[in-house]
Design a protein around this motif. Structure first.
Motif, PDB file in Angstrom:
ATOM      1  N   PRO A  14      19.975  67.060  58.275  1.00  0.00           N
ATOM      2  CA  PRO A  14      21.000  67.959  58.807  1.00  0.00           C
ATOM      3  C   PRO A  14      20.382  68.977  59.752  1.00  0.00           C
ATOM      4  O   PRO A  14      19.184  69.243  59.742  1.00  0.00           O
ATOM      5  CB  PRO A  14      21.576  68.623  57.564  1.00  0.00           C
ATOM      6  N   VAL A  16      20.658  72.282  59.837  1.00  0.00           N
ATOM      7  CA  VAL A  16      20.069  73.458  59.187  1.00  0.00           C
ATOM      8  C   VAL A  16      18.688  73.128  58.648  1.00  0.00           C
ATOM      9  O   VAL A  16      17.728  73.887  58.777  1.00  0.00           O
ATOM     10  CB  VAL A  16      20.996  73.966  58.063  1.00  0.00           C
ATOM     11  N   ARG A  17      18.555  71.940  58.052  1.00  0.00           N
ATOM     12  CA  ARG A  17      17.270  71.564  57.482  1.00  0.00           C
ATOM     13  C   ARG A  17      16.226  71.382  58.571  1.00  0.00           C
ATOM     14  O   ARG A  17      15.059  71.760  58.441  1.00  0.00           O
ATOM     15  CB  ARG A  17      17.458  70.259  56.683  1.00  0.00           C
ATOM     16  N   LYS A  85      24.244  70.146  49.897  1.00  0.00           N
ATOM     17  CA  LYS A  85      22.901  70.035  50.447  1.00  0.00           C
ATOM     18  C   LYS A  85      22.553  71.155  51.413  1.00  0.00           C
ATOM     19  O   LYS A  85      21.370  71.487  51.593  1.00  0.00           O
ATOM     20  CB  LYS A  85      22.736  68.680  51.133  1.00  0.00           C
ATOM     21  N   ASN A  86      23.557  71.779  52.087  1.00  0.00           N
ATOM     22  CA  ASN A  86      23.285  72.857  53.032  1.00  0.00           C
ATOM     23  C   ASN A  86      23.546  74.245  52.448  1.00  0.00           C
ATOM     24  O   ASN A  86      23.569  75.231  53.178  1.00  0.00           O
ATOM     25  CB  ASN A  86      24.134  72.676  54.294  1.00  0.00           C
ATOM     26  N   LEU A  91      18.719  75.582  49.634  1.00  0.00           N
ATOM     27  CA  LEU A  91      17.652  75.650  50.620  1.00  0.00           C
ATOM     28  C   LEU A  91      16.544  76.610  50.178  1.00  0.00           C
ATOM     29  O   LEU A  91      15.352  76.335  50.375  1.00  0.00           O
ATOM     30  CB  LEU A  91      18.222  76.080  51.972  1.00  0.00           C
TER      31      LEU A  91
END
Length: 892
Positions: A14, A16-17, A85-86, A91
Motif C-alpha cells: 500500500p 502508506v507502507r 492493514k493501514n 503501523l
C-alpha cells in the motif's frame, strides 16, 4: 536480482507502507553516508567484521533485547487481528517490532526462536524458556503453535516488508483449519514464504545441530519400526489418540530407557537387542506415536539421552492432556489423578531386575516415582494452560483444583494490569476460591485453606482499603465446622492473617467483625482452638497498634473503644507505661478521651488502682482519673489520702486544682476540707489555697480554727498564714474579729503573734473590711489583674517580674545555681541549666541584697529555659522577707 525482488515487493505494498519504508531507507542511507564521510570511524561493514556487536553486549542485555523483541512481535500479531492493514496502531506495532527484532538479530548474529509448550526458547541465549512474568511469551507461543510455527528464525538482514508479510500470513494461517495434516503443516509455511519472496525470515526450517549418537540410533530404530505406517499416508484426517494409546506410548518410552542407562554396563549389542525387543513387543501405532512426538520435540544441541527422554515424556503427557482438557473429556478434578496414573505407568514399565535395589528402576522411572516431580508437572500443566480455558476454571466450582502457583500467577497478572476490570475479575476469583471452603471433599477444603494462606499478600493488594466481609465470614464459618485438625490449623492461620491486615490498614470495623465472630463460638473443649485464635488476634503487637491508633491525633474511631474494652487491665498497663515516656504528658488528653469513650469498666478498674501499693500504677491512676473523671478521683481521695506518700498527695491535689478541672473545683474544695487533717504538711498549703479560691464557705470554721492555732494537727505558722489568706479571699466577715485579734494582740510590750502572721492577718482584714489598704492586700494575694484568661481558676498570687534577676542556690540532688526571673508569694520561675522533673522537691535559697530567703519548693512545670516552682513551706521570718520583697516590687 535481490534489488529487483525488493522493488517488486515494495510496489505491491500500500501507499502508506511504501512511504514509511522510503523514509526508513532514506534515514539508513543518510546514516551510512555520515559514517562513510567520517574520518575517525570506518565503514559500518568494517565495524561489524572487526568488532562484532555481541562481544560488546552482556548476556543479560542480550536476553532483555530478545524478550523486548518478542514482546513487540506479540503486539504486532495482536494488532494484525484487531486493525486494518493501514491503521496507525498497526503501523506503529510493525515499526516497533521491526526495530527490536532487527536489533536483537544483529546483536546475536541472527535470531532463532523455538516454540515449545508453555513458552519460547532462544537457543543462542539459553535452552530454558525465556522469562515470562506477565504471560506474554506464553501467549505468543500459543499463537505461533496455532499458526503451525514450530521454529522461527530472523537473519541479520531482513526488511520491514518481510515482517509485514509474516504477520499477514500468520493471520491467514489462523483462519485455516486448526488441525492441518502433519505433512501439510510442514510444507505450508516454506511454500508461502517462497511465494512472497521472503528470504530474511524462515519458518519450520531444521537447523544443523549435533545429536547424541545413542539418540540418533534410537530415532533410526523408531523410523525403521514405525515410520511407514499406512495411517500416516492415508488421506483420512488424523484422529486424536485415545488414553490407551498414550499409555502404550509411555510404556514403550519407559521400556526404551533402561537399555540406555550407562550405569547398567550393557554392551552396545545388548542395548541394541533390548531396544529392538521393546519395539517388537509394542504395537506399530505406539511406535508411530512416539516417533511423531520425537519429530515434534527433537533433541536439543548436545542433549544427553536421559534428559531428552525425560523431557519427551513430559511433552507427550502435556500434549495429550491439553487436548483432552480443551475438548472437555478431562475435567479439572481429574488432572492430578491422571498425572499420577501416567507416572505409575512409567514407573511400572521402567523397572528392571538387578543385583542391587537401587538398580530396579531406570532414571526416568525414579524421577516419575517422586511425588514432588508429579506435583511440579501438575503445576506446570495449569501454568501453561491457555488463558481462556484457565479463566473458565477459575470462575467455576472446580477452582480448588488449580494449584496455588498457577492461581498466584493469574491473580498477579490481573492485579498488575492496573485497570479496574482485571482487578475486579481477580477479586471475583479469590472470592470464588474462598467459597470452596464449603466443599464436601476434605482434601479440597485443605487445598483451599493452604492456598488462601499463600495468597495473603495478593489478597491484601487486591483490596487496598477494606477486606470483603464475605471473605472473613466464610473463613470463620469454615473454621467453626472443620473437623480435620490440619485444615483447621490452616484456616486459623488465614483468619489471623486477615486480622493482621485489617489492623495494619486501620480497618477496625473489619477486625471487630472477625473478633466478634470468633468469640460467638461455644466455649467448650472442641472449640478451644477458636478461643486461642481470638486471643492471638489481639496479641502484643496488634494490641499496641490498637492503643496507638486510639491515642492518635485524629477523631477517635468508635470501634476502637469496643475493641480495647475487652481487656481493660492490659489497656491500663499500656497507658501507665506510656505516661512514663518523655511525651507522656502530651498524650493525657487523648488517654482521657479514650477512657471516657470506654466508660464504666475501665474507670472502675482505674479507681481500684488508687489503693494499690505499686507507686507507678497509683501515679498513672491519679493522672488519668483527674483528666477523665475527677469525681471518681475525689471519691477515692478520702479513702486513699492517709496511705499515700506526700508526693502522691501533692500530685492528686495539683491535678485536681488544674484549670481544666474547674467544673469540679467546688467539690474538690469540699473534699479537701474534709481530708485536710490527713494530708501531708507540704500539701496542706495548696489545699487551703484551693478552698479559699473557690469560696468554699463550709470550710470557714475549720479555717478559723487553723488560723487561731487551735487545730490539733495543723499548727504550723505557714499553714496558719495560708488559712488567714483563705479567709481574706473568701471575705469571711465572721473571721474579722479573729483576724483583728491576731494582728493587734500583745503580751506585755511585744506582740503575741509573729510579724509574718500579723501582716497576713492585717491584709486579710483589709480585704474583709474594704479598708484603704485594700488595694495593697488585693495585689498581694487577691485575684491578680494580669491573670491569663486561659485559666478559669485565678492565679493565687500576683507574679512580680524582676528587672534584675535574683541569684538562687538549689540544694539537694540537683544542686546548682539559678536565677529568679519572676517571683510571687506562692512561687517563682527559675532559670537554670539543671534539668528538673515535675514533682521534684527542692531546697531553695534566694538572695536579695544581704537578705537570704529559704524555701521548700516543688517543681510544677518545665519551660524551655527554666522551671516553675511552687513554695510549699517556709519559716515565718522567710515569709515576711518574701512579702516585703513582693510589696516593694508591686506596681500599685
Amino acid at each position: 536480482m535481490r534489488r529487483e525482488q525488493t522493488l517488486t515487493q515494495q510496489a505491491e505494498m500500500p501507499l502508506v507502507r511504501r512511504a514509511t519504508l522510503q523514509v526508513q531507507q532514506e534515514k539508513r542511507g543518510a546514516s551510512r553516508q555520515r559514517s562513510a564521510d567520517s574520518p575517525s570511524r570506518p565503514a559500518p561493514h568494517l565495524i561489524v567484521n572487526a568488532t562484532p556487536r555481541d562481544q560488546a553486549v552482556s548476556p543479560d542485555q542480550k536476553a532483555l533485547d530478545v524478550q523486548r523483541a518478542l514482546r513487540n512481535l506479540h503486539l504486532l500479531v495482536r494488532s494484525e487481528r484487531l486493525y486494518e492493514k493501514n491503521h496507525p496502531s498497526r503501523l506503529d506495532s510493525l515499526d516497533g517490532a521491526y526495530d527490536s527484532l532487527r536489533n536483537a538479530a544483529e546483536t546475536l548474529g541472527g535470531l532463532e526462536i523455538r516454540v515449545e509448550r508453555g513458552g519460547l526458547v532462544a537457543p543462542r541465549i539459553s535452552d530454558a524458556h525465556l522469562p515470562d512474568t506477565r504471560g506474554e511469551m506464553q501467549a505468543l507461543a500459543i499463537d505461533l503453535q496455532r499458526a503451525g510455527i514450530r521454529n522461527l528464525a530472523f537473519s541479520k538482514k531482513f526488511h520491514v516488508g518481510e515482517l509485514d508479510t509474516l504477520a499477514r500470513l500468520m493471520k491467514a494461517s489462523l483462519l485455516r483449519s486448526e488441525e492441518p495434516a502433519e505433512d501439510e503443516g510442514n510444507s505450508w509455511w516454506p511454500a508461502r514464504l517462497l511465494e512472497h519472496r521472503v528470504e530474511g525470515i524462515s519458518v519450520n526450517t531444521q537447523t544443523e545441530r549435533r545429536v547424541d549418537t545413542v539418540l540418533a540410533s534410537l530415532i533410526a530404530a523408531l523410523v525403521a519400526y514405525g515410520g511407514h505406517s499406512p495411517r500416516e499416508t492415508a488421506e483420512a484426517p488424523i484422529q486424536a489418540p485415545h488414553f490407551d494409546d498414550l499409555v502404550a506410548c509411555l510404556r514403550l518410552l519407559a521400556r526404551l530407557t533402561p537399555p540406555l542407562e550407562s550405569a547398567r554396563g550393557l554392551s552396545p549389542e545388548e542395548a541394541a537387542r533390548a531396544i529392538h525387543g521393546a519395539m517388537e513387543e509394542a504395537s506399530r501405532d505406539s511406535v508411530r506415536m512416539l516417533l511423531s512426538s520425537v519429530s515434534q520435540y527433537g533433541p536439543r544441541e548436545g542433549e544427553r539421552p536421559q534428559p531428552y527422554l525425560q523431557r519427551l515424556s513430559e511433552n507427550i503427557i502435556f500434549e495429550f492432556l491439553s487436548a483432552e482438557f480443551s475438548s472437555g473429556s478431562l475435567t479439572p478434578s481429574s488432572v492430578r489423578p491422571t498425572f499420577h496414573r501416567m507416572g505409575d505407568v512409567i514407573v511400572e514399565a521402567g523397572a528392571y531386575p538387578g543385583p542391587h535395589s537401587s538398580q530396579h528402576l531406570s532414571s526416568l522411572a525414579v524421577t516419575w516415582a517422586a511425588d514432588t516431580h508429579r506435583e511440579q508437572m501438575v503445576d506446570r500443566f495449569w501454568l501453561e494452560l491457555p488463558p481462556r480455558e484457565k479463566s473458565a476454571v477459575l470462575r467455576g466450582p472446580d477452582v480448588w483444583c488449580v494449584p496455588v502457583a498457577a492461581l498466584r500467577q493469574t491473580l498477579g497478572q490481573l492485579a498488575d494490569a492496573g485497570a479496574d476490570a482485571p482487578r475486579r475479575e481477580a477479586r471475583n476469583i479469590v472470592l470464588n476460591y474462598a467459597r470452596r471452603l464449603e466443599h464436601t471433599d476434605p482434601s479440597a477444603r485443605r487445598s483451599v485453606a493452604a492456598g488462601l494462606n499463600e495468597l495473603s499478600s495478593i489478597i491484601e493488594s487486591l483490596w487496598p482499603n477494606q477486606l470483603p466481609e464475605d471473605l472473613s465470614r466464610g473463613a470463620m464459618k469454615a473454621l467453626d465446622t472443620e473437623p480435620a485438625p490440619e485444615t483447621a490449623a490452616l484456616l486459623a492461620a488465614f483468619v489471623e492473617s486477615l486480622g493482621h491486615i485489617a489492623v495494619n490498614r486501620a480497618d477496625y470495623s473489619g477486625f471487630e467483625t472477625i473478633l466478634s465472630g470468633l468469640e460467638r463460638v461455644p466455649q467448650d473443649k472442641e472449640h478451644d482452638h477458636v478461643a486461642a485464635l481470638a486471643k492471638r488476634l489481639v496479641a502484643q503487637d496488634r494490641w499496641l497498634l490498637l492503643v496507638d491508633a486510639a491515642l492518635a491525633n485524629r477523631p477517635l474511631d468508635p470501634v476502637l473503644p469496643r475493641l480495647l474494652q475487652r481487656d481493660p487491665e492490659r489497656l491500663l498497663d499500656r497507658l501507665t507505661l506510656l505516661l512514663t515516656e518523655p511525651r507522656g504528658a502530651e498524650m493525657v488528653a487523648a488517654m482521657a478521651r479514650l477512657l471516657r469513650a470506654i466508660g464504666v469498666p475501665v474507670l472502675n478498674l482505674l479507681e481500684t488502682r488508687l489503693y494499690e501499693a505499686r507507686r507507678q500504677r497509683v501515679t498513672a491512676a491519679i493522672k488519668l482519673l483527674a483528666a477523665a473523671d475527677p469525681e471518681r478521683l475525689l471519691r477515692g481521695l478520702a479513702r486513699a489520702m492517709a496511705s499515700w506518700e506526700w508526693n502522691l498527695q501533692d500530685l492528686a491535689v495539683s491535678e485536681l486544682a488544674r484549670p481544666a478541672n474547674a467544673a469540679s473545683a467546688k467539690s474538690a474544695a469540699f473534699v479537701f476540707s474534709a481530708v485536710l487533717a490527713d494530708a501531708h504538711s507540704m500539701v496542706v498549703p495548696m489545699m487551703i489555697d484551693q478552698i479559699g479560691l473557690v469560696q468554699e464557705s463550709t470550710a470557714v470554721p475549720l479555717l478559723m480554727e487553723i488560723a487561731a492555732g487551735e487545730h490539733e494537727v495543723l499548727r504550723d505558722q505557714f499553714v496558719r498564714i495560708k488559712a488567714i489568706e483563705a479567709l481574706g479571699r473568701m471575705h469571711a466577715g465572721e473571721a474579722a474579729e479573729l483576724l483583728r485579734t491576731l494582728a493587734e494582740s500583745r503580751e506585755g510590750l511585744t506582740y503575741a503573734e509573729p510579724s509574718g502572721l500579723r501582716a497576713a492577718a492585717a491584709d486579710a482584714l483589709a480585704l474583709i473590711e474594704n479598708r484603704p489598704s485594700f488595694k495593697q492586700a488585693q495585689a498581694a494575694f487577691g485575684a491578680p489583674a494580669q491573670s491569663s484568661s486561659n485559666y478559669v481558676i485565678p492565679r493565687r498570687y500576683v507574679r512580680v517580674p524582676l528587672e534584675s534577676p535574683l541569684r538562687a542556690q538549689i540544694e539537694g540532688a540537683s544542686a546548682g545555681l539559678a536565677r529568679v526571673r519572676t517571683i510571687s508569694l506562692g512561687g517563682a520561675y527559675l532559670e537554670s541549666p539543671r534539668k528538673l522533673t515535675v514533682g521534684d522537691s527542692i531546697k531553695l535559697e534566694v538572695r536579695s541584697g544581704l537578705r537570704r530567703i529559704n524555701f521548700t519548693a516543688v517543681v510544677r512545670n518545665i519551660g524551655p529555659d527554666g522551671n516553675g516552682v511552687e513554695f510549699v513551706y517556709m519559716h515565718d521570718e522567710d515569709r515576711e522577707k518574701l512579702r516585703k520583697l513582693v510589696q516593694r516590687h508591686l506596681q500599685l
